[in-house]
Design a protein around this motif. Sequence first.
Motif, PDB file in Angstrom:
ATOM      1  N   SER A   2       0.839  -1.206   0.000  1.00 36.20           N
ATOM      2  CA  SER A   2       0.000   0.000   0.000  1.00 36.20           C
ATOM      3  C   SER A   2       0.871   1.253   0.000  1.00 36.20           C
ATOM      4  N   ASN A   3       0.233   2.393  -0.278  1.00 32.80           N
ATOM      5  CA  ASN A   3       0.952   3.665  -0.240  1.00 32.80           C
ATOM      6  C   ASN A   3       1.112   4.211   1.170  1.00 32.80           C
ATOM      7  N   LYS A   4       0.492   3.518   2.093  1.00 36.01           N
ATOM      8  CA  LYS A   4       0.528   3.999   3.475  1.00 36.01           C
ATOM      9  C   LYS A   4       1.945   4.033   4.022  1.00 36.01           C
ATOM     10  N   LYS A   5       2.221   5.073   4.781  1.00 36.17           N
ATOM     11  CA  LYS A   5       3.518   5.172   5.451  1.00 36.17           C
ATOM     12  C   LYS A   5       3.268   5.403   6.937  1.00 36.17           C
ATOM     13  N   GLU A  37      -0.080   4.743   8.421  1.00 38.73           N
ATOM     14  CA  GLU A  37      -0.166   3.329   8.801  1.00 38.73           C
ATOM     15  C   GLU A  37      -0.074   3.181  10.322  1.00 38.73           C
ATOM     16  N   ASN A  38       1.095   3.428  10.875  1.00 35.85           N
ATOM     17  CA  ASN A  38       1.244   3.372  12.332  1.00 35.85           C
ATOM     18  C   ASN A  38       1.724   4.718  12.865  1.00 35.85           C
ATOM     19  N   ILE A  55       7.396   3.095  20.403  1.00 40.90           N
ATOM     20  CA  ILE A  55       6.159   2.598  21.012  1.00 40.90           C
ATOM     21  C   ILE A  55       4.978   3.011  20.139  1.00 40.90           C
ATOM     22  N   ASP A  56       3.925   2.223  20.241  1.00 38.98           N
ATOM     23  CA  ASP A  56       2.743   2.434  19.406  1.00 38.98           C
ATOM     24  C   ASP A  56       1.823   3.437  20.099  1.00 38.98           C
ATOM     25  N   HIS A 101       9.900  -0.392   9.727  1.00 42.09           N
ATOM     26  CA  HIS A 101       8.572   0.080  10.141  1.00 42.09           C
ATOM     27  C   HIS A 101       7.877   0.899   9.053  1.00 42.09           C
ATOM     28  N   ASN A 102       8.472   0.912   7.852  1.00 41.63           N
ATOM     29  CA  ASN A 102       7.857   1.622   6.728  1.00 41.63           C
ATOM     30  C   ASN A 102       7.553   3.084   7.085  1.00 41.63           C
TER      31      ASN A 102
END
Lengths: 399, 399
Positions: A2-5, A37-38, A55-56, A101-102
């Motif tokens: 995906s294009n998500k970063k 994304e994240n 950390i998320d 982690h893109n």
Amino acid sequence: MSNKKSLVYFQSGGPTAVINCSLYGVIKEAEKHPEIENIYGARYGVEGLIDDNLIDLRKQDPEQIELLKQTPGAILGSTRKKLPADDNPLFGKIIETIQKHNIGYVLVNGGNDSMDTCLRLSRFFEEKKMDVKVMGIPKTIDNDLEVTDHSLGYPSAALHIINTTKMIVEDAKAYKKGKIVLIEIMGRDTGWLTASVDLLPEDCRPDLIYVPEAKWNEEQFLQDVKAVYDKKGYAVCAVSEGMPVQHENAIEADAFGHKSMDGCCVTLAELVKNKLGIGSRSIELSIPERADPLFTTEIDQKEAIRCGVFALKSVLQGKTGYMVCLKRRPGTAYQSITFLSPVDQIADKTKQLPQEFLDDSKHMSKEFRAYIEPLLMVTKQRHIYEKNGIYKSARFSSI
Amino acid sequence: MSNKKSLVYFQSGGPTAVINCSLYGVIKEAEKHPEIENIYGARYGVEGLIDDNLIDLRKQDPEQIELLKQTPGAILGSTRKKLPADDNPLFGKIIETIQKHNIGYVLVNGGNDSMDTCLRLSRFFEEKKMDVKVMGIPKTIDNDLEVTDHSLGYPSAALHIINTTKMIVEDAKAYKKGKIVLIEIMGRDTGWLTASVDLLPEDCRPDLIYVPEAKWNEEQFLQDVKAVYDKKGYAVCAVSEGMPVQHENAIEADAFGHKSMDGCCVTLAELVKNKLGIGSRSIELSIPERADPLFTTEIDQKEAIRCGVFALKSVLQGKTGYMVCLKRRPGTAYQSITFLSPVDQIADKTKQLPQEFLDDSKHMSKEFRAYIEPLLMVTKQRHIYEKNGIYKSARFSSI
């Protein structure tokens, strides 16, 4: 693919009362963007990028995120690490973390040293033709960042200093024959914070104000402080920690190699005692200057959040290598505009108090007072306390 | 000549955040009693009685009287003067002031030294068969007054210390490799104030707490602080200013006659640096501990007012030579009762932390926490600020 970063945000340099407000702004805005994304926070500044210590932030409890607005310190951890030259193996480790982690967006929340990190990262990714956008969010109580009207954290630190100084002066007035009180205020190279006490009303303000931008003369200092003391029975001086006070003049023992940890006001207090024979007291306002969430100003808090939001929107638009700055809208009521400035105009530079803000050793100019006063209104937010009177602060999981 | 007598109130010893609240209580109650001729405040404690330096409290602006509730310092001025023996000519001057203004009631607002003044005055007037009643109102942040459950000013000072310490710990946690931070807290002979930080939640409390009532061992201190540092990467210690730290051990230069003004934490910080080779920072909380009107606790403020009222009612009933004391009502919710104790049971005595309040160097006992916790709730009163964020405080005319 995906294009998500993914996004990574980190904190760098000395904490302020509102650095976690910028984090709040980043999280709240990021949650609105499904194209991210994240949402990561790196622990201990750029060290978290090097060591893959992330950390998320999406997983954090919403109540804790709200509490960021009154949490001092740097909740993710900070660093004073300076990045080395590009060919250092550290950059290989950074690339690993970025790729693993893109990550496509990096937000650096810090002061002039940290903007050097911001600059180096953005240049490095451009040279390597990596699609990673980097943006700085201004933070320093010292208010010495170039280009921006003021730095996030400065108004709140100033408000803490002004009110604490008022308490000290009101206490100092209690005795008929008092002391010469020397208040040491942060600012190694600039007097922005010390100058703020000039706003206090005449009957509870320091009698003398010393900033690094003005000439320092020890004999003149002794003469001025004695004149005040003779008249009032006490005297209070506000002194920037960076004043070029000659330690040797005060304590002979220095010649024997005693490496003192004393700040300049300890030295001045001994000087006053030895040369004038008057009782003295040195008070260093110290860490609470940058860590008091209860004197957060309305504007500082709102702007810290807004700059976080603006930084995020800017990287999403593909901008890189800038720092978010503030300028005032023309007009009488205070309003600020957010804009971007290339970070190389800011990194490693220091903005001193301009000469038109200085008056004499007893006052700052009315131009300075007009500059700082609108920034200081206390926040309307009601602080949240535990039942036993302790202010609440945010706690993140995985920290 | 009428039966009316005048009242004089004065402040003595170190200021607290709520000493002016007791003055507020005295003024508000005195205004209800037409049998009081004039309501005076003596400037600079007993010196005002000696020098006939009184101000008329009935003439003050009601808005300023309301502001007493958030005014630090001792608005009338204070003194550390100790009264000499009865035959000293000073007593002749006191008699002159008493007679000139037809004073029948004297209220002394102070700590254990000031209760000595209260005792001497009451005995002197009794011996001279003068109809002047004298009463003490307890005040000291140190909480070391005998008989009373706690002293007015202690809860507010403790709340300032607890919250400021939390800020410092949250700041100290920001770096992966931090410092050993030594926080110096008031209390020359007792650890009541230092002990209060024990209330902080585990993740933002000092790792080690040092009070004069517990054994001090320098080697043990170095060992304990190193163990914490090795585990966490930083350490925070709360240290009573009265710890018997040996200055000579830390700085060789002392042998050359350098009279240092350093507090014990400066010495400990140098010790840590020299013996352990770990970066350290000393932070003295200093004057704001006793002068912060913004951490006034609900109970401290109310009790300070109530004790002022009770002292006045007691002298009007003909009582003399007592100090107003507080005790807790049995039951789970905190409630206090006001009563009188002969001032000779209190003057010049010092109440230390009882052994059952001590646990080890890492904690106070749960009995201590049960003692202090109910006193700490923050005041519900909304503080009054100027538009530029500076807290307002009272100003009296003729001062």
